[in-house]
Design a protein around this motif. Structure first.
Motif, PDB file in Angstrom:
ATOM      1  N   GLU A  24      -6.564   4.416   2.662  1.00 39.97           N
ATOM      2  CA  GLU A  24      -7.565   4.142   3.537  1.00 39.97           C
ATOM      3  C   GLU A  24      -6.721   3.647   4.701  1.00 39.97           C
ATOM      4  O   GLU A  24      -7.103   3.588   5.662  1.00 39.97           O
ATOM      5  N   LYS A  25      -5.354   3.604   4.510  1.00 33.15           N
ATOM      6  CA  LYS A  25      -4.550   3.238   5.670  1.00 33.15           C
ATOM      7  C   LYS A  25      -3.348   4.377   5.542  1.00 33.15           C
ATOM      8  O   LYS A  25      -2.273   4.149   6.309  1.00 33.15           O
ATOM      9  N   ARG A  26      -3.936   5.442   4.994  1.00 32.91           N
ATOM     10  CA  ARG A  26      -3.032   6.747   5.187  1.00 32.91           C
ATOM     11  C   ARG A  26      -1.575   6.070   4.451  1.00 32.91           C
ATOM     12  O   ARG A  26      -0.732   6.971   4.829  1.00 32.91           O
ATOM     13  N   ALA A  64       2.092   7.421   6.002  1.00 33.14           N
ATOM     14  CA  ALA A  64       2.075   7.255   7.745  1.00 33.14           C
ATOM     15  C   ALA A  64       3.047   6.450   8.274  1.00 33.14           C
ATOM     16  O   ALA A  64       2.752   5.558   9.329  1.00 33.14           O
ATOM     17  N   GLY A  65       3.992   6.318   7.371  1.00 29.33           N
ATOM     18  CA  GLY A  65       5.322   5.395   8.204  1.00 29.33           C
ATOM     19  C   GLY A  65       5.043   3.861   7.892  1.00 29.33           C
ATOM     20  O   GLY A  65       4.238   3.527   6.966  1.00 29.33           O
ATOM     21  N   GLN A  66       5.770   3.107   8.497  1.00 25.61           N
ATOM     22  CA  GLN A  66       5.564   1.569   8.230  1.00 25.61           C
ATOM     23  C   GLN A  66       4.052   1.121   8.768  1.00 25.61           C
ATOM     24  O   GLN A  66       3.490   1.776   9.667  1.00 25.61           O
ATOM     25  N   ASP A  67       3.638   0.121   8.086  1.00 24.65           N
ATOM     26  CA  ASP A  67       2.140  -0.285   8.407  1.00 24.65           C
ATOM     27  C   ASP A  67       2.363  -0.987   9.865  1.00 24.65           C
ATOM     28  O   ASP A  67       3.209  -1.961   9.933  1.00 24.65           O
ATOM     29  N   LEU A  68       2.038  -0.448  10.913  1.00 22.98           N
ATOM     30  CA  LEU A  68       1.996  -0.997  12.345  1.00 22.98           C
ATOM     31  C   LEU A  68       1.523  -2.411  12.478  1.00 22.98           C
ATOM     32  O   LEU A  68       2.045  -2.740  13.382  1.00 22.98           O
ATOM     33  N   PHE A  72       4.899  -4.688  11.498  1.00 19.34           N
ATOM     34  CA  PHE A  72       5.449  -5.043  12.730  1.00 19.34           C
ATOM     35  C   PHE A  72       4.903  -6.121  13.386  1.00 19.34           C
ATOM     36  O   PHE A  72       5.213  -7.119  13.608  1.00 19.34           O
ATOM     37  N   TRP A 112       0.260  14.024   5.649  1.00 15.11           N
ATOM     38  CA  TRP A 112       1.074  13.346   6.707  1.00 15.11           C
ATOM     39  C   TRP A 112       2.146  12.620   6.416  1.00 15.11           C
ATOM     40  O   TRP A 112       2.166  11.631   5.357  1.00 15.11           O
ATOM     41  N   PHE A 114       5.013  10.401   8.662  1.00 16.21           N
ATOM     42  CA  PHE A 114       5.248   9.838  10.059  1.00 16.21           C
ATOM     43  C   PHE A 114       6.429   8.722  10.189  1.00 16.21           C
ATOM     44  O   PHE A 114       6.506   7.938   8.892  1.00 16.21           O
ATOM     45  N   GLY A 115       7.268   8.583  11.181  1.00 18.34           N
ATOM     46  CA  GLY A 115       8.213   7.545  11.367  1.00 18.34           C
ATOM     47  C   GLY A 115       8.877   7.337   9.966  1.00 18.34           C
ATOM     48  O   GLY A 115       9.803   8.145   9.409  1.00 18.34           O
ATOM     49  N   GLY A 116       8.812   6.082   9.472  1.00 17.41           N
ATOM     50  CA  GLY A 116       9.707   5.496   8.247  1.00 17.41           C
ATOM     51  C   GLY A 116       9.196   6.458   6.977  1.00 17.41           C
ATOM     52  O   GLY A 116      10.113   6.503   5.982  1.00 17.41           O
ATOM     53  N   SER A 138       6.837   9.740  15.575  1.00 13.65           N
ATOM     54  CA  SER A 138       5.710   9.296  16.449  1.00 13.65           C
ATOM     55  C   SER A 138       6.228   8.006  17.212  1.00 13.65           C
ATOM     56  O   SER A 138       5.522   7.637  18.267  1.00 13.65           O
ATOM     57  N   GLU A 139       7.362   7.294  16.964  1.00 14.28           N
ATOM     58  CA  GLU A 139       7.847   6.029  17.440  1.00 14.28           C
ATOM     59  C   GLU A 139       7.753   6.225  19.021  1.00 14.28           C
ATOM     60  O   GLU A 139       7.028   5.287  19.673  1.00 14.28           O
ATOM     61  N   PHE A 142       4.422   5.069  20.884  1.00 16.00           N
ATOM     62  CA  PHE A 142       4.116   3.732  21.156  1.00 16.00           C
ATOM     63  C   PHE A 142       5.123   3.171  21.812  1.00 16.00           C
ATOM     64  O   PHE A 142       5.182   1.827  21.613  1.00 16.00           O
TER      65      PHE A 142
HETATM   66  N1  ACO Z   1       0.052   1.611  10.204  1.00 13.71           N
HETATM   67  C1  ACO Z   1      -1.077   0.684   9.894  1.00 13.71           C
HETATM   68  N2  ACO Z   1      -2.306   1.555   9.810  1.00 13.71           N
HETATM   69  C2  ACO Z   1      -2.602   2.713   9.751  1.00 13.71           C
HETATM   70  C3  ACO Z   1      -1.187   3.603   9.929  1.00 13.71           C
HETATM   71  C4  ACO Z   1       0.015   2.947  10.098  1.00 13.71           C
HETATM   72  N3  ACO Z   1       1.059   3.619  10.179  1.00 13.71           N
HETATM   73  N4  ACO Z   1      -1.806   4.904   9.894  1.00 13.71           N
HETATM   74  C5  ACO Z   1      -2.803   4.659   9.795  1.00 13.71           C
HETATM   75  N5  ACO Z   1      -3.358   3.521   9.618  1.00 13.71           N
HETATM   76  C6  ACO Z   1      -4.819   3.010   9.454  1.00 13.71           C
HETATM   77  C7  ACO Z   1      -5.598   3.240  10.633  1.00 13.71           C
HETATM   78  O1  ACO Z   1      -5.313   1.949  11.698  1.00 13.71           O
HETATM   79  C8  ACO Z   1      -7.151   3.253  10.136  1.00 13.71           C
HETATM   80  O2  ACO Z   1      -7.433   2.072   9.583  1.00 13.71           O
HETATM   81  P1  ACO Z   1      -8.933   1.230   9.777  1.00 13.71           P
HETATM   82  O3  ACO Z   1      -9.825   2.286   9.167  1.00 13.71           O
HETATM   83  O4  ACO Z   1      -8.742  -0.086   9.143  1.00 13.71           O
HETATM   84  O5  ACO Z   1      -9.002   1.142  11.323  1.00 13.71           O
HETATM   85  C9  ACO Z   1      -6.843   4.253   8.809  1.00 13.71           C
HETATM   86  O6  ACO Z   1      -5.402   3.992   8.614  1.00 13.71           O
HETATM   87  C10 ACO Z   1      -7.075   5.518   8.976  1.00 13.71           C
HETATM   88  O7  ACO Z   1      -6.530   6.104  10.186  1.00 13.71           O
HETATM   89  P2  ACO Z   1      -6.791   7.194  11.121  1.00 13.71           P
HETATM   90  O8  ACO Z   1      -6.431   7.016  12.507  1.00 13.71           O
HETATM   91  O9  ACO Z   1      -8.466   6.931  11.660  1.00 13.71           O
HETATM   92  O10 ACO Z   1      -6.748   8.427  10.213  1.00 13.71           O
HETATM   93  P3  ACO Z   1      -6.719  10.103  10.804  1.00 13.71           P
HETATM   94  O11 ACO Z   1      -6.832  10.778   9.616  1.00 13.71           O
HETATM   95  O12 ACO Z   1      -7.702  10.272  11.712  1.00 13.71           O
HETATM   96  O13 ACO Z   1      -5.308  10.003  11.210  1.00 13.71           O
HETATM   97  C11 ACO Z   1      -3.052   9.612  11.296  1.00 13.71           C
HETATM   98  C12 ACO Z   1      -4.321  10.104  10.555  1.00 13.71           C
HETATM   99  C13 ACO Z   1      -2.453  10.861  12.165  1.00 13.71           C
HETATM  100  C14 ACO Z   1      -1.857   9.460  10.208  1.00 13.71           C
HETATM  101  C15 ACO Z   1      -3.131   8.436  12.262  1.00 13.71           C
HETATM  102  O14 ACO Z   1      -3.436   7.499  11.303  1.00 13.71           O
HETATM  103  C16 ACO Z   1      -1.858   7.940  12.770  1.00 13.71           C
HETATM  104  O15 ACO Z   1      -1.474   8.375  13.824  1.00 13.71           O
HETATM  105  N6  ACO Z   1      -1.480   6.871  12.281  1.00 13.71           N
HETATM  106  C17 ACO Z   1      -0.185   6.209  12.662  1.00 13.71           C
HETATM  107  C18 ACO Z   1       1.234   7.131  12.340  1.00 13.71           C
HETATM  108  C19 ACO Z   1       2.513   6.588  12.768  1.00 13.71           C
HETATM  109  O16 ACO Z   1       2.697   6.738  14.020  1.00 13.71           O
HETATM  110  N7  ACO Z   1       3.172   5.859  11.919  1.00 13.71           N
HETATM  111  C20 ACO Z   1       4.343   5.056  12.374  1.00 13.71           C
HETATM  112  C21 ACO Z   1       5.610   5.626  12.380  1.00 13.71           C
HETATM  113  S1  ACO Z   1       6.600   4.498  12.961  1.00 13.71           S
HETATM  114  C22 ACO Z   1       7.340   3.827  11.649  1.00 13.71           C
HETATM  115  O17 ACO Z   1       7.283   3.889  10.689  1.00 13.71           O
HETATM  116  C23 ACO Z   1       8.658   2.903  11.920  1.00 13.71           C
END
Ligand code: ACO
Length: 272
Positions: A24-26, A64-68, A72, A112, A114-116, A138-139, A142
């Motif tokens: 649910e949080k990818r 989907a990387g670290q939980d933003l 954070f 997917w 992303f990032g971490g 994707s860092e 944002f």
């Molecule tokens: N951190 C926290 N929550 C997340 C993350 C994340 N990295 N990625 C997805 N979620 C959550 C969303 O907030 C949402 O939660 P909610 O239903 O409570 O609002 C749920 O997962 C589903 O996300 P959607 O965006 O609706 O899913 P979709 O399938 O349309 O898109 C995608 C998937 C492309 C992965 C998108 O969620 C996204 O861009 N996520 C962020 C990816 C990212 O930039 N990761 C951070 C890298 S930086 C690092 O790791 C240091």
């Protein structure tokens, strides 16, 4: 096997699959997920029933990387002790423990990244992705940069013109592109992902575990050592690997014409 809040762990015939389980949080990496992965890998290291480890994601995402939010925003207000504990575990399981696991680790990239999440992929020894997967740094999108270990790990794994392009633009890449630039081992049709990964796992299961451990130790210690130190380490690893299988049984079988080493593994006797 212990119960974890954010991951599923399943062992079948020597292959242990760890599924990042926050679909649910990818499968974003929360502080609890880091704790669970740290504990799980620490346990599996000593688990004689685990010959090969597969890491994958539940649902449509690998990671989907670290939980933003949790890693954070919420961590900013945590006591320093908690921040340090989570950051250390986050770094260690992806960038140290995976490499030092005696068993080979395969990333089965189902969706997917992303990032971490890139450091989960690079931390695994082999990475196989479904060909419709997208991966992205994707860092910058944002206002951050690939921080912590991400840049460190990418500069080890990728050529600068590839890594900087994706880190600067924040564009996603296809699994085929990830294969081309050497981020993953192979992209395969989605329908073949499970079969391909199991075929690799079954191949690895046939080998002497000590030989697989020696391959990993030699690779990672060589990477981080001067050539003369690496050569010495290689000699020590060689002695250890030979002792673990009681000499050179594979070569004895070859001398007796029992198999062809170029075409497959010798018959490994399980040590009691
Ligand atoms: N951190 C926290 N929550 C997340 C993350 C994340 N990295 N990625 C997805 N979620 C959550 C969303 O907030 C949402 O939660 P909610 O239903 O409570 O609002 C749920 O997962 C589903 O996300 P959607 O965006 O609706 O899913 P979709 O399938 O349309 O898109 C995608 C998937 C492309 C992965 C998108 O969620 C996204 O861009 N996520 C962020 C990816 C990212 O930039 N990761 C951070 C890298 S930086 C690092 O790791 C240091």
């Amino acid at each position: 096997m212990a119960n974890y809040q954010t991951i599923l762990v399943d062992n079948k015939d020597g292959v242990t699959t760890i599924t990042l389980n926050r679909p649910e949080k990818r499968n974003a990496m929360s502080p609890q997920l880091h704790r669970d992965m740290y504990d799980c890998l620490t346990d599996l290291r000593y688990d004689k029933d685990t010959r090969v480890i597969i890491i994958t994601g539940a649902g449509e995402s690998f990671c989907a990387g670290q939980d933003l939010k949790q890693y954070f925003i919420e961590m900013d207000s945590q006591p320093e002790r908690v921040r340090d504990e989570v950051r250390e575990k986050s770094r260690q399981w992806r960038n140290e423990i995976l490499r030092k696991m005696p068993q080979p680790v395969i990333a089965k990239i189902n969706g997917w990244v992303f990032g971490g999440g890139f450091t989960v992929v690079t931390g695994c020894d082999i990475a196989i992705a479904a060909d419709d997967v997208q991966l992205g740094l994707s860092e910058v999108n944002f206002g951050h940069f690939p921080g912590g270990e991400v840049t460190i790990v990418l500069s080890e794994n990728l050529q600068p013109k590839h890594a900087l392009y994706y880190a600067l633009t924040g564009k996603t890449m296809s699994a085929k592109e990830a294969e081309r630039i050497g981020l993953i081992t192979k992209a395969v049709p989605r329908a073949d992902l499970d079969k391909e990964v199991m075929e690799i796992a079954n191949n690895l299961k046939e080998k002497a575990p000590s030989a697989l451990n020696a391959v990993k130790e030699a690779w990672y210690y060589t990477f981080y050592s001067n050539p003369d130190v690496a050569y010495e380490i290689s000699g020590l690893i060689s002695d250890k690997a030979k002792a673990a299988i009681g000499g050179r049984p594979g070569l004895q079988q070859f001398a007796r014409k029992e198999y062809r080493p170029g075409l497959g593994s010798y018959k490994v006797e399980e040590k009691k």
